[in-house]
Design an enzyme around this catalytic site. Structure first.
Site: not given
Ligand SMILES: *[C@@H]1O[C@H](CO)[C@@H](O)[C@H](O)[C@H]1NC(C)=O
Ligand SMILES: *[C@@H]1O[C@H](CO)[C@@H](O)[C@H](O)[C@H]1NC(C)=O
Ligand SMILES: *[C@@H]1O[C@H](CO)[C@@H](O)[C@H](O)[C@H]1NC(C)=O
Ligand SMILES: *[C@@H]1O[C@H](CO)[C@@H](O)[C@H](O)[C@H]1NC(C)=O
Ligand SMILES: *[C@@H]1O[C@H](CO)[C@@H](O)[C@H](O)[C@H]1NC(C)=O
Length: 776
Positions: A159, A214, A545
């Site tokens: 990530d 994220h 996600s």
């Protein structure tokens, strides 16, 4: 650029190759995503390639150790002409390296002995207080307790890095990682502890800082600790935790604000395999590619062969069919659905009608008096300009994008608007993707509700648009739980069939991915507020996600209880125990409130409590996948994907897609077609002595026979094979009439006293009868 659809188009323009992306939806705050994958050298265009080569002679693939690493690297360097340098050297996921090469250099590399194949690198895109509770997880009992919250299991994420100082990643009371953990690297600014047991960077800046947010969000969702008193912007106060709060985390930073270069993703996977993670969570992807040209598919094969489960986002390019990413049958492909929570912001019109919208920008000081309602009678309603005085008015804005553009909100605020009603993009249906903006009171409403509000606002009246007594207000009600129906499939969630392998049903499973609250790095602005707004340690974002780390967490819980289960057994357990109905008891619906098809929801919504005890599982080993690869792609591809240059299809065998022992079945659907026959084999992981009877709900227009109709097991891990025969019945349209894509769905269930093992059956007119056996 507000969706991965646009992201891909822009990237195509830059690269002329497709671009893997993070699978979450971004507003225009985070759009500057250029490719730096190409550069110039010696006046010639150079590009990064992933180069597959045979392993150096004495070293078998998969052998580890520093000496071997050095030997591999020297071998890899021996391929390069002067001037070019190795960017990553791979030994775990495949034998090969990444390097930036000009055309002439690539030609030189490919002429060397031991060269196998080279791919130009793509740039991929990045594809919860409430969600554990919504999935039936509660502290001190049930599956969380049984699975020790996932303790001793290591979840690796590829990530954007991680905010290691976040309270979700503190380690008080946590044991050290298991002895088999070999991850040694902890790259600044991350400092590892017993929760975050590894943090490494594979991107150019060489830091693990999460400049996007994220990675912190997905890591918190998979395995964040319990954090009390959490809220998003004052809404939804409660205790946050990940799905496996007792598990260890390892972050492999392979993306930054520019996206994710495939060579870096592969390097992260390579390291994760060598470190000894148990589960890999990948919330990024690009458009579908044949598996032998898709580095994530190739790397995942090596992971699965080593017993490591790989969980991937299906992508955010829905609701268009054939938009799935990451569909290799050896990975778990995840779809995104809604949660039963609404951040309610009700729009009440002057005529008394009310519409339940949602908002993350709720202002308790906003008076619920009637405001003039502004809606332009003259063309554009995207709120980029106004043809009247909107001071003190509630303004209706239309949008063509999944999330409202920040520029429109800014325009309303700057022109003195009191509030804004944002009307959803039409093809998003009931899916409202929330974004946090400046503190402008607002409500985001569905296109259907928006049409009624616009209808009211534009009823004929005297000249001015805010006159005529058209009024509205917004009533904020923080967060409401128990919303029905839930879950529904999120509009953006990518849809099957799989372009790379239409005969294998994908996606596999759905998990929460719409408006998910989880950890956030406080230094990353959540609303693109360039004036330096407040900092938040939790944020609400959406995407497959966000669904993916929920499944990675569930895998960790299963792995804790069943450490010897293969990735295919774990996936089977998750799929066959999933729920096909919503909280109203109705079949799970899609964003338009139609019955959701397998191609949008997969087998159903994950049910962790049932997934740890499935009764029977459909297992698959590397040899099964090898025969499938031979059937689908042939021997050269088999060698590329398995990394075994001596592999042959005569040794591996060759089976049709439908014959792969998958926990769901796709059959062709044509009037007059011959009977279609597939075999399946189940393994008993429930009580040693057990008896299962079959229940069939045949897809409309088909007859499904199962032989035998009863399975009797005497011992644990015993295997039984059964034969499924599907015929198209006379009355069924079977897709024969028109050229349209006809899909009918049903299921096959093995039922015992205490287990139901459900496999969806999809009859699809677009599937080739060659994908399985036929009986005349
Ligand atoms: C990152 O590390 C690599 C390899 O050590 C080095 O070549 C590169 O210059 C570093 N990048 C930065 C921004 O420090
Ligand atoms: C716009 O309307 C507000 C409130 O009705 C009023 O105070 C203001 O003077 C108006 N501005 C213009 C430019 O007409
Ligand atoms: C807020 O929501 C709750 C629960 O749905 C409801 O009982 C209450 O009436 C709502 N309040 C307002 C002001 O709409
Ligand atoms: C949706 O599913 C339910 C339950 O299987 C079924 O009764 C209903 O007919 C379906 N609706 C449509 C439009 O297919
Ligand atoms: C399917 O099962 C039947 C009965 O066990 C067996 O005869 C047949 O060879 C099997 N087919 C395949 C392709 O394995």
């Amino acid at each position: 650029m507000t969706s991965s659809r646009t992201a891909c188009i822009v990237a195509l323009a830059f690269l002329l190759t497709a671009t893997p992306t993070l699978s979450y939806l971004v507003s225009d705050g985070a759009t500057r995503r250029q490719s730096t994958s190409t550069s110039r050298r010696d006046g010639e265009e150079a590009q990064t390639y992933i180069v597959l080569v045979e392993p150096p002679a004495p070293i078998a693939r998969g052998v580890e150790g520093d000496d071997d690493d050095a030997a591999h690297r020297r071998w890899h360097e021996s391929f390069l002409p002067g001037g070019a340098r190795i960017r990553h050297s791979y030994t775990g996921v495949l034998s090969g390296f990444a390097a930036t090469l000009t055309g002439a250099e690539l030609a030189a590399v490919s002429s060397r002995r031991g060269f196998v194949r080279a791919f130009p690198e793509r740039t991929l895109t990045l594809a919860t207080t409430r969600t554990p509770g919504f999935l039936g997880l509660s502290p001190d009992r049930g599956v969380w307790k049984d699975a020790g919250y996932g303790s001793g299991v290591v979840v690796g994420l590829l990530d954007t890095g991680v905010d290691a100082s976040h309270p979700s990643f503190r380690d008080d009371g946590m044991p050290p990682p298991p002895p088999r953990w070999r991850g040694r690297s902890c790259t600044p600014p991350a400092r590892c502890n017993n929760k975050l047991v590894g943090a490494a960077s594979f991107v150019y800046d060489n830091t693990t800082v999460d400049e996007v947010g994220h990675g912190t969000h997905t890591a918190g969702t998979a395995a964040g600790r319990f954090v009390d008193g959490v809220s998003a912007f004052g809404l939804a106060t409660g205790t946050a935790s990940g799905v496996a709060p007792g598990a260890h985390l390892a972050m492999y930073k392979v993306c930054n604000g520019q996206g994710c270069f495939e060579s870096d993703v592969l390097a992260g996977m390579d390291a994760a395999l060598r470190d000894g993670v148990d589960v890999i969570s990948i919330s990024l992807g690009g458009p579908s590619l044949p598996f032998d040209k898709d580095p994530i598919a190739i790397g995942s094969f090596a992971a699965a062969a080593k017993g490591i489960a790989v969980v991937c986002a299906g992508g955010n390019s829905g609701p268009t069919p054939f938009t799935l990413s990451n569909e290799a049958p050896w990975v778990i492909t995840v779809a995104a659905g809604s949660v039963d929570r609404s951040f309610r912001a009700t729009v009440r019109l002057g005529d008394g009608e009310a519409f339940d919208g949602e908002s993350l920008s709720q202002d308790s000081r906003f008076s619920s008096k009637a405001y003039p309602l502004y809606y332009s009678q003259h063309g554009s309603n995207y709120c980029d300009f106004f043809d009247g005085n909107i001071t003190g008015a509630v303004v209706v804005c239309d949008t063509e994008t999944p999330v409202p553009p920040t520029s429109s909100i800014d325009a309303v605020r700057e022109a003195g608007g009191a509030g804004v009603v944002f009307v959803n993009e039409a093809d998003f249906g009931y899916t409202i993707v929330l974004e946090k903006y400046y503190d402008l009171p607002m409500s985001q409403v569905t296109a259907t509700d928006g049409a009624k509000i616009m209808g009211y606002a534009s009823t004929p009246s005297s000249s001015s648009s805010t006159a005529a007594g058209h009024t509205a207000t917004i009533v904020f009600n923080s967060s409401v739980v128990g919303v029905k129906p839930a879950p529904i499939v999120a509009a953006f969630s990518s849809r099957g069939p799989s372009a790379a392998s239409p005969g294998v049903p994908k996606p596999d499973i759905m998990a929460p991915g719409l408006n998910i609250l989880a950890a956030w790095p406080s230094q990353v602005p959540v609303d693109g507020n360039k004036n330096g707004g407040e900092s938040y340690t939790f944020n609400v974002i959406s995407g497959t996600s966000m669904a993916t780390p929920h499944i990675a967490g569930v895998v960790a819980l299963i792995k804790k209880i069943h450490p010897d289960w293969s990735p295919a057994m774990i996936r089977s357990a998750i799929m066959t125990t999933s729920t096909a109905v919503d909280n109203l008891g109705h079949v799970i619906m899609d964003e338009e409130h139609r019955n959701a098809s397998y191609y949008s929801v997969g087998a159903g919504q994950v049910d962790p409590a049932k997934a740890i005890d499935p009764g029977l599982v459909y297992d698959l080993a590397a040899a099964d996948y090898a025969a499938y690869i031979c059937g689908l792609l042939g021997e050269v591809s088999l060698r590329t994907i398995t990394g075994d240059s001596g592999a042959t299809c005569s040794a591996a065998g060759s089976v049709a897609e439908a014959e792969l022992n998958y926990p769901a079945i796709i059959v062709p659907f044509r009037a007059g077609m011959a009977a279609f026959v597939v075999n399946r084999t189940v393994t008993n992981v429930g009580p040693a002595r057990s008896r299962y009877a079959v229940r069939v709900d045949a897809p409309g227009g088909t007859v499904v026979e199962v032989e035998p109709a009863e399975l009797v097991f005497e011992e644990a891990m015993e295997r039984k094979t059964f034969v499924v025969t599907v015929t198209v019945s006379g009355g069924g349209d079977g897709g024969a009439g028109g050229g349209g894509h006809v899909v009918a769905e049903g299921s096959l269930r093995w039922v015992s006293g205490d287990h139901v093992v459900r496999s969806p059956i999809v009859a699809d007119s677009s599937v080739s009868p060659r994908s399985g056996q036929q009986q005349v």
